[in-house]
Design an enzyme around this catalytic site. Structure first.
Site, mmCIF file in Angstrom:
data_model
loop_
_atom_site.group_PDB
_atom_site.id
_atom_site.type_symbol
_atom_site.label_atom_id
_atom_site.label_comp_id
_atom_site.label_asym_id
_atom_site.label_seq_id
_atom_site.Cartn_x
_atom_site.Cartn_y
_atom_site.Cartn_z
ATOM 1 N N SER A 132 -4.444 5.308 -9.722
ATOM 2 C CA SER A 132 -3.597 5.937 -8.036
ATOM 3 C C SER A 132 -2.214 6.428 -8.364
ATOM 4 O O SER A 132 -1.504 6.133 -9.129
ATOM 5 C CB SER A 132 -3.093 4.276 -7.464
ATOM 6 O OG SER A 132 -2.454 4.574 -6.257
ATOM 7 N N TYR A 165 -0.484 -4.346 -6.602
ATOM 8 C CA TYR A 165 -1.642 -3.520 -6.024
ATOM 9 C C TYR A 165 -1.313 -2.734 -7.555
ATOM 10 O O TYR A 165 -2.098 -2.184 -8.421
ATOM 11 C CB TYR A 165 -2.449 -2.758 -4.942
ATOM 12 C CG TYR A 165 -2.717 -1.643 -5.367
ATOM 13 C CD1 TYR A 165 -3.904 -2.351 -5.407
ATOM 14 C CD2 TYR A 165 -2.116 -0.375 -4.808
ATOM 15 C CE1 TYR A 165 -5.109 -0.808 -5.632
ATOM 16 C CE2 TYR A 165 -3.214 -0.101 -5.212
ATOM 17 C CZ TYR A 165 -4.786 0.428 -5.616
ATOM 18 O OH TYR A 165 -5.425 1.824 -5.252
ATOM 19 N N LYS A 210 -2.727 -1.997 -11.404
ATOM 20 C CA LYS A 210 -3.028 -0.192 -11.939
ATOM 21 C C LYS A 210 -1.793 0.119 -13.018
ATOM 22 O O LYS A 210 -2.620 0.739 -13.761
ATOM 23 C CB LYS A 210 -3.090 0.419 -10.956
ATOM 24 C CG LYS A 210 -4.236 0.310 -9.371
ATOM 25 C CD LYS A 210 -5.557 0.903 -10.210
ATOM 26 C CE LYS A 210 -6.611 0.440 -8.448
ATOM 27 N NZ LYS A 210 -7.510 0.827 -8.572
ATOM 28 N N ASN A 243 -5.709 2.337 6.641
ATOM 29 C CA ASN A 243 -4.927 3.595 5.511
ATOM 30 C C ASN A 243 -4.997 5.122 7.134
ATOM 31 O O ASN A 243 -5.396 4.762 8.308
ATOM 32 C CB ASN A 243 -5.816 4.154 5.100
ATOM 33 C CG ASN A 243 -5.825 3.493 3.495
ATOM 34 O OD1 ASN A 243 -6.895 3.669 3.065
ATOM 35 N ND2 ASN A 243 -4.539 3.804 2.613
ATOM 36 N N ARG A 266 2.911 13.227 2.073
ATOM 37 C CA ARG A 266 0.792 12.510 1.461
ATOM 38 C C ARG A 266 0.402 13.923 1.357
ATOM 39 O O ARG A 266 0.269 15.145 1.815
ATOM 40 C CB ARG A 266 0.297 11.634 2.259
ATOM 41 C CG ARG A 266 1.206 10.321 2.581
ATOM 42 C CD ARG A 266 1.587 9.472 1.163
ATOM 43 N NE ARG A 266 1.911 8.596 1.307
ATOM 44 C CZ ARG A 266 3.751 8.220 1.481
ATOM 45 N NH1 ARG A 266 4.836 9.319 1.711
ATOM 46 N NH2 ARG A 266 3.942 7.253 1.648
ATOM 47 N N ASP A 296 7.310 2.339 1.600
ATOM 48 C CA ASP A 296 6.296 3.883 2.054
ATOM 49 C C ASP A 296 7.855 4.229 1.268
ATOM 50 O O ASP A 296 8.664 3.992 1.414
ATOM 51 C CB ASP A 296 6.343 3.945 3.521
ATOM 52 C CG ASP A 296 5.225 3.602 3.889
ATOM 53 O OD1 ASP A 296 3.950 2.712 3.053
ATOM 54 O OD2 ASP A 296 5.240 4.105 4.953
#
Ligand code: NAD
Ligand code: WQD
Length: 366
Positions: free
Chosen positions: A128, A156, A160, A217, A249, A314
């Protein structure tokens, strides 16, 4: 004869189901392993309706070592694995970190152990863009290239990053050990695919994202606002140093993303590069307001929103530099964020209950 046989973990989930479809459409045999923790077997019906081919399915938990071994033993022609199965909610990962490490890291270790045992030597992994964390902390790292130092800012993302390292160490050890024993080693290869923000649905309107719980999301939430399931969208912060104050994004259509897996797998099989990381993104950044506008346009009316403070964790900008995948994989996105909004709306408006209902007959008629 099939081009190859691929085990897809998490293959009934959102990205896994689209990748299973892409592989079937390109001549691969597909065997799916999924616990159905966040998906439904109906995805298999939809894959079959679209491609005319049905993946083989085993309901097995990734952390069940014996269960995984049985699947590999039952299908000795499996030559590669695409590994999607994971827990993926950033917020939840802060609340139950051990569960995230158990499933995402522990599950991958089980999988790699089975691959070693059954001599299955290619793995494509769902990493990710989250592994980069806040790339604006460096100069000249937006859009983000693969050589940007990684630094995930949540549990999270750390799972990854850890799995990327495990795959690198494992493949490297397999190669070294076989080389020392004068055995062929080049067949052991891995791809760490760093996805940016996947979105969209199948253009037929019969296949899309259908999580078991509440979505978090941006685009799925906007879908809920458009169908009236939610009163408004909460915009997390309009005080970012961006063109309109909201965060940026790189939204990538799930069909482009699925094709990215196909080409990465083909690359591993042909070029035998060891382990490589590739960004899968479009290179185009969109702000939250731009997404709201694009989706509102497709829906045909303004969607209500309210600006609230920034969401913890964020970052300002996660836009991919996809040059490496463009060059090496001959892959680039073909579908725009606007097309993803269009396809998402077709899916959401025709299937308000997701896979818990049959799509309207006119969509099935095709
Ligand atoms: P998803 O939840 O739709 O798919 C994951 C699948 O894994 C589900 O079908 C779920 O049932 C299955 N699964 C979960 N735990 C399992 C277990 N213990 N054993 C077997 N199966 C299990 O999610 P997705 O959006 O399709 O994501 C797929 C992969 O891509 C994940 O690894 C995710 O972390 C990664 N990813 C997703 C995004 C995104 O925004 N959707 C972005 C970057 C990376
Ligand atoms: C997108 C933008 C929000 C919801 C996450 C994971 C990442 C990857 C993709 C798995 C952000 C804003 C959102 C809302 C908002 N998943 N937003 N209101 O956070 O970029 O990435 O999903 O690997 O790892 O971190 O995606 O869709 O949650 O947010 O304003 O209700 O929309 O602040 O700027 P994100 P997102």
């Amino acid at each position: 004869m099939a081009v190859g046989t691929v085990l897809i973990t998490g293959g009934t989930g959102y990205i896994g189901s689209f990748t299973s479809l892409a592989l079937l459409e390109h001549g691969y045999e597909v065997i799916i392993v999924d616990s159905l923790y966040n998906s439904s077997e109906v995805a298999l019906d939809r894959i079959e309706r679209i491609s005319g081919k049905r993946p083989i399915f085993h309901k097995v938990d990734l952390t069940d070592v014996e269960g995984l071994d049985k699947v590999f033993a039952a299908h000795p022609n499996i030559d590669s694995v695409i590994h999607f199965a994971a827990l993926k909610a950033v917020g939840e990962s802060a609340e139950i970190p051990l569960e995230y490490y158990r499933v995402n890291v522990g599950g991958t270790i089980s999988l790699l152990s089975s691959m070693k045992k059954y001599d299955v030597s290619n793995i494509v992994f769902s990493s990710s863009a989250t592994v980069y964390g806040d790339a604006t902390r460096f100069e000249n790292m937006i859009p983000i290239p693969e050589h940007c130092p990684i630094g995930p800012t949540n549990t999270y993302g750390r799972t990854k990053a850890i799995v990327e390292n495990i795959i690198e160490d494992f493949i490297s050890a397999q190669r070294q050990n076989l080389k020392k024993a004068n055995k062929p080693f080049e067949q052991w290869n891995g791809a760490n695919l760093r996805y940016f923000n996947p979105c969209g649905s199948h253009p037929s309107g019969i296949m899309g994202e259908d999580p078991q719980g509440v979505p978090y999301n941006l685009l799925p939430l906007l879908g809920k606002v458009a169908t009236g399931d939610r009163p408004k969208l909460l915009v997390f912060g309009d005080d970012y140093p961006s063109r309109d104050g909201t965060a940026i994004r790189d939204y990538i259509h799930v069909i482009d993303l699925a094709r990215g897996h196909l080409v990465a797998l083909n690359y591993l099989r042909e070029h035998k590069p060891g382990v490589k990381a590739w960004n899968l993104g479009s290179g185009r950044g969109s702000t939250v307001f731009e997404i709201i506008n694009a989706f509102s346009k497709v829906v045909g009316r303004d969607l209500p929103y309210e600006v609230v403070p920034r969401r913890q964790g964020d970052v300002l900008d996660l836009t991919a530099n996809p040059t490496l995948a463009n060059k090496e994989l001959q892959w680039k996105t073909e579908l725009t964020m606007e097309k993803a909004c269009e396809d998402l709306w077709r899916w959401v408006s025709n299937n308000p209950k997701g896979y818990r209902q049959e799509p309207p007959p006119e969509l099935l008629a095709g």
